[in-house]
Design a protein around this motif. Structure first.
Motif, PDB file in Angstrom:
ATOM      1  N   PRO A  84      -0.990  21.310  55.408  1.00  0.00           N
ATOM      2  CA  PRO A  84       0.429  21.570  55.675  1.00  0.00           C
ATOM      3  C   PRO A  84       1.302  21.679  54.425  1.00  0.00           C
ATOM      4  N   SER A  85       0.774  21.320  53.263  1.00  0.00           N
ATOM      5  CA  SER A  85       1.612  21.300  52.064  1.00  0.00           C
ATOM      6  C   SER A  85       1.913  22.681  51.505  1.00  0.00           C
ATOM      7  N   ILE A  86       1.176  23.712  51.924  1.00  0.00           N
ATOM      8  CA  ILE A  86       1.459  25.056  51.409  1.00  0.00           C
ATOM      9  C   ILE A  86       1.483  26.083  52.540  1.00  0.00           C
ATOM     10  N   TYR A  87       2.530  26.931  52.521  1.00  0.00           N
ATOM     11  CA  TYR A  87       2.670  28.080  53.412  1.00  0.00           C
ATOM     12  C   TYR A  87       2.494  27.722  54.889  1.00  0.00           C
ATOM     13  N   SER A  88       3.104  26.620  55.300  1.00  0.00           N
ATOM     14  CA  SER A  88       2.950  26.177  56.688  1.00  0.00           C
ATOM     15  C   SER A  88       4.267  26.156  57.453  1.00  0.00           C
ATOM     16  N   ALA A  89       5.380  26.459  56.792  1.00  0.00           N
ATOM     17  CA  ALA A  89       6.710  26.321  57.411  1.00  0.00           C
ATOM     18  C   ALA A  89       6.968  24.883  57.846  1.00  0.00           C
ATOM     19  N   LEU A  90       6.335  23.944  57.151  1.00  0.00           N
ATOM     20  CA  LEU A  90       6.498  22.528  57.476  1.00  0.00           C
ATOM     21  C   LEU A  90       7.901  22.033  57.141  1.00  0.00           C
ATOM     22  N   ALA A  91       8.425  22.415  55.984  1.00  0.00           N
ATOM     23  CA  ALA A  91       9.690  21.857  55.506  1.00  0.00           C
ATOM     24  C   ALA A  91      10.824  22.070  56.496  1.00  0.00           C
ATOM     25  N   GLU A  92      10.893  23.255  57.075  1.00  0.00           N
ATOM     26  CA  GLU A  92      12.009  23.539  57.987  1.00  0.00           C
ATOM     27  C   GLU A  92      11.885  22.753  59.294  1.00  0.00           C
ATOM     28  N   GLN A  93      10.636  22.505  59.733  1.00  0.00           N
ATOM     29  CA  GLN A  93      10.455  21.687  60.931  1.00  0.00           C
ATOM     30  C   GLN A  93      10.829  20.230  60.661  1.00  0.00           C
ATOM     31  N   CYS A  94      10.404  19.714  59.503  1.00  0.00           N
ATOM     32  CA  CYS A  94      10.745  18.336  59.145  1.00  0.00           C
ATOM     33  C   CYS A  94      12.255  18.170  59.002  1.00  0.00           C
ATOM     34  N   ARG A  95      12.922  19.165  58.450  1.00  0.00           N
ATOM     35  CA  ARG A  95      14.378  19.090  58.309  1.00  0.00           C
ATOM     36  C   ARG A  95      15.049  18.956  59.670  1.00  0.00           C
ATOM     37  N   ARG A  96      14.579  19.727  60.640  1.00  0.00           N
ATOM     38  CA  ARG A  96      15.146  19.637  61.992  1.00  0.00           C
ATOM     39  C   ARG A  96      14.862  18.277  62.613  1.00  0.00           C
ATOM     40  N   LEU A  97      13.646  17.782  62.438  1.00  0.00           N
ATOM     41  CA  LEU A  97      13.304  16.490  63.035  1.00  0.00           C
ATOM     42  C   LEU A  97      14.088  15.359  62.387  1.00  0.00           C
ATOM     43  N   ASP A  98      14.343  15.463  61.082  1.00  0.00           N
ATOM     44  CA  ASP A  98      15.177  14.469  60.406  1.00  0.00           C
ATOM     45  C   ASP A  98      16.581  14.447  61.019  1.00  0.00           C
ATOM     46  N   GLU A  99      17.121  15.625  61.276  1.00  0.00           N
ATOM     47  CA  GLU A  99      18.456  15.721  61.869  1.00  0.00           C
ATOM     48  C   GLU A  99      18.487  15.124  63.282  1.00  0.00           C
ATOM     49  N   LEU A 100      17.370  15.253  63.994  1.00  0.00           N
ATOM     50  CA  LEU A 100      17.283  14.761  65.374  1.00  0.00           C
ATOM     51  C   LEU A 100      16.776  13.325  65.460  1.00  0.00           C
ATOM     52  N   ASP A 101      16.464  12.740  64.312  1.00  0.00           N
ATOM     53  CA  ASP A 101      15.948  11.372  64.248  1.00  0.00           C
ATOM     54  C   ASP A 101      14.661  11.212  65.062  1.00  0.00           C
ATOM     55  N   ILE A 102      13.787  12.211  64.952  1.00  0.00           N
ATOM     56  CA  ILE A 102      12.465  12.169  65.598  1.00  0.00           C
ATOM     57  C   ILE A 102      11.424  11.849  64.532  1.00  0.00           C
ATOM     58  N   GLU A 103      10.604  10.859  64.798  1.00  0.00           N
ATOM     59  CA  GLU A 103       9.616  10.427  63.806  1.00  0.00           C
ATOM     60  C   GLU A 103       8.478  11.437  63.674  1.00  0.00           C
ATOM     61  N   TYR A 104       7.990  11.575  62.450  1.00  0.00           N
ATOM     62  CA  TYR A 104       6.841  12.444  62.218  1.00  0.00           C
ATOM     63  C   TYR A 104       5.990  11.881  61.097  1.00  0.00           C
ATOM     64  N   GLU A 105       4.756  12.344  61.067  1.00  0.00           N
ATOM     65  CA  GLU A 105       3.802  11.932  60.033  1.00  0.00           C
ATOM     66  C   GLU A 105       2.981  13.153  59.647  1.00  0.00           C
ATOM     67  N   ILE A 106       2.658  13.272  58.376  1.00  0.00           N
ATOM     68  CA  ILE A 106       1.892  14.419  57.891  1.00  0.00           C
ATOM     69  C   ILE A 106       0.466  13.983  57.588  1.00  0.00           C
ATOM     70  N   VAL A 107      -0.479  14.702  58.161  1.00  0.00           N
ATOM     71  CA  VAL A 107      -1.904  14.418  57.968  1.00  0.00           C
ATOM     72  C   VAL A 107      -2.517  15.580  57.183  1.00  0.00           C
ATOM     73  N   PRO A 108      -2.954  15.348  55.948  1.00  0.00           N
ATOM     74  CA  PRO A 108      -3.463  16.454  55.131  1.00  0.00           C
ATOM     75  C   PRO A 108      -4.750  17.045  55.674  1.00  0.00           C
TER      76      PRO A 108
END
Length: 251
Positions: A84-108
């Motif tokens: 997920p660290s490259i070319y996954s569009a992860l950052a924009e999803q995490c930004r939305r979840l941060d705004e919504l206060d939804i917990e997430y975890e990244i598994v390499p």
């Protein structure tokens, strides 16, 4: 409830990490990134899981699925190919979840370039030849490249260069790489569908790789690797295992 962004690996189902596989096997909701996800991997989902192909969805629709799972108190396995660290569009999803206060975890996960190197049987960093690997892409139907990250600039050091999402542009890529500093005879390799049953491995130079890609009908789902490390011979042994290196006590 937690959204688990899981690196599913380059393609082969058994290249997902143990942690990732366990999470997929227990999460009642799974979102996966379209046709590049193998059926064998999706088979790990619980039999009653809600499985959603996000290929046809936009970002808002994907977030709606995550919000619905959050309201229901259901963990989500969000599968991305490679890592997920490259070319996954992860950052924009995490930004939305941060705004919504939804917990997430990244598994390499195992990145595509690692599977490509394995298919080629090559180390991308060879002593005295190349100790830097640059991962990049080209801008086609995607976000423009930032200033200073054009192919000519990235070619200047002459290190190992790995290009994702670029196979369809090979005729435009080669002249830029040569203008930037690589030679026409610089080794070049292309691997399509790395680790999949239909894997294709092409080896050549910058001078002939485009022709070989056309002959093999390789236009997508491929990674391009450029650099002398691909054909290095007669290089010095690594200092790591050198007999002249002083080593600490074994107990």
């Amino acid at each position: 409830m937690t959204v688990y962004f899981i690196g599913a690996g380059p393609g082969a189902a058994d290249l997902i990490t143990v942690r990732g596989a366990k999470l997929v096997g227990r999460c009642p909701v799974c979102l996966y990134a379209g046709s590049i996800m193998p059926d064998d991997l999706l088979a790990l989902c619980p039999s009653d899981a809600k499985v959603v192909d996000t290929g046809p969805l936009n970002l808002d629709q994907i977030i709606d699925e995550l919000v619905a799972a959050d309201k229901a108190g259901l963990d989500v396995a969000r599968l991305h190919s490679g890592d997920p660290s490259i070319y996954s569009a992860l950052a924009e999803q995490c930004r939305r979840l941060d705004e919504l206060d939804i917990e997430y975890e990244i598994v390499p996960g195992v990145p595509a370039f690692a599977a490509v190197a394995a298919a080629l049987g090559r180390e991308l960093t060879v002593p005295g030849v190349a100790q830097t690997v640059t991962l990049s892409r080209v801008a086609t139907l995607s976000t423009a490249m930032p200033e200073g990250e054009d192919l000519r600039t990235l070619s200047a050091p002459g290190a190992t260069l790995v290009l994702h999402l670029a196979a369809a542009q090979i005729d435009n890529i080669v002249p830029q790489l040569i203008d930037g500093g690589y030679l026409p005879e610089t080794p070049c390799a292309v691997v399509a569908f790395a680790s999949w049953p239909q894997e294709i491995v092409l080896r050549g130079t910058l001078a002939d790789i485009a022709e070989k890609m056309r002959a093999a009908s390789v236009t997508k789902t491929a990674v391009i690797v450029v650099g002398d490390a691909l054909a290095a011979q007669g290089f010095s042994d690594s200092y790591l295992y050198s007999s002249g290196r002083r080593r600490g006590a074994t107990h």
